[in-house]
Design a protein around this motif. Structure first.
Motif, PDB file in Angstrom:
ATOM      1  N   LYS A   1       0.716  -1.160  -0.074  1.00 18.09           N
ATOM      2  CA  LYS A   1      -0.031   0.039  -0.190  1.00 18.09           C
ATOM      3  C   LYS A   1       0.717   1.161   0.116  1.00 18.09           C
ATOM      4  N   LEU A   2       0.245   2.187  -1.008  1.00 18.66           N
ATOM      5  CA  LEU A   2       1.264   3.495  -0.894  1.00 18.66           C
ATOM      6  C   LEU A   2       0.909   4.478   0.456  1.00 18.66           C
ATOM      7  N   SER A   3       2.017   4.587   1.228  1.00 17.45           N
ATOM      8  CA  SER A   3       1.688   5.286   2.568  1.00 17.45           C
ATOM      9  C   SER A   3       2.325   6.734   2.457  1.00 17.45           C
ATOM     10  N   GLY A   4       3.245   6.955   1.386  1.00 23.13           N
ATOM     11  CA  GLY A   4       3.922   8.265   1.432  1.00 23.13           C
ATOM     12  C   GLY A   4       4.679   8.563  -0.013  1.00 23.13           C
ATOM     13  N   ILE A   5       5.156   9.845  -0.216  1.00 20.27           N
ATOM     14  CA  ILE A   5       6.089  10.045  -1.239  1.00 20.27           C
ATOM     15  C   ILE A   5       7.335  10.517  -0.530  1.00 20.27           C
TER      16      ILE A   5
END
Length: 262
Positions: A229-233
């Protein structure tokens, strides 16, 4: 007879599988030098995202704008440079702790990207509100030092940065004056194990160039299908303190929502 793998081997396999899949959503960004489209230069990383029929390229704001000037970024597909075309929104917060940008892509760029990449969707996004500090994350991007270009032969060789990092404790946020409601502060060591449980040590490249790539959370190491899952950049690297900084995905979604208001 098949050998039963150890928990450590399973974790290694999960990270390897996740990193391989994540690269499908992670274009490396380039800029042209002295106006010469035949000589692109690696510049940063990005994530592709789609929602409600619209397509976006997400990256760090400093990969889009520097010294108050917009930067013309592009991608390389099969050795050919293409400009990224679209409408830009960005957010740079106090002390540059929020440093994110999104490009709502024009159809021409979407079709070019779809030839080599895929777009994550809302189901691939995870809010950080229930994730505690000192949690392991996976970072997958493209360091500039690991990209070489043969301009004559129009060949590019890249080596992705695949790094497992643990977020810092509450004290670290206070010392660095980082807002933990909007950001994730992570540790970085050049000399570290390639994957959890391995004894072999690798020397990691300096993470310059990974700005704009994704910070990913893996909910379970023991599910039938590897889920990430994408949690940040990723937005910054502090070499003096051996830390990296990411802007939380919630801030990214707020930024993208600005497009629907226009």
């Amino acid at each position: 007879m098949k050998r039963i793998i150890t928990p450590e081997e399973n974790v290694k396999l999960v990270y390897e599988t996740a990193a391989s899949e994540i690269l499908k959503y992670t274009p490396q960004l380039y800029i042209i030098q002295n106006g010469n489209i035949e000589k692109p230069k690696p510049f940063g990383s990005s994530i592709l995202f789609s929602r409600d029929g619209d397509y976006y390229l997400i990256t760090a704001a400093h990969c889009i704008k520097q010294k108050n000037n917009l930067i013309k970024i592009g991608v390389m597909i099969s050795g050919k440079f293409y400009f990224v075309k679209g409408t830009v929104v960005m957010n740079k917060g106090q002390n540059d702790s929020i440093d994110i940008a999104a490009v709502k892509l024009e159809n021409e760029t979407v079709e070019i990207l779809k030839d080599s990449y895929q777009f994550i969707s809302k189901r691939d996004i995870l809010s950080n509100k229930n994730i505690e500090n000192e949690t392991e994350y996976l970072i997958v991007g493209f360091p500039i030092s690991k990209t070489s270009i043969d301009y004559k032969m129009k060949r590019i060789k890249t080596e992705p940065f695949v790094f497992i990092s643990k977020s810092k404790d509450e004290n670290s946020y206070l010392k660095q004056r980082i807002n933990d409601t909007q950001n994730i502060l992570l540790g970085f060591s050049k000399r570290r194990s390639a994957f959890v449980g391995e004894n072999e040590m690798n020397i990691s490249p300096t993470p310059t160039g990974i700005s704009g790539c994704g910070l990913w959370y893996i909910p379970s190491y023991f599910s039938e299908k590897v889920v990430f899952k994408l949690s940040g950049i990723m937005i910054d690297y502090y070499h003096k303190t051996n830390m990296m900084l990411a802007t939380k995905v919630e801030e990214i979604m707020k930024l993208i929502s600005l497009f629907s208001r226009n």
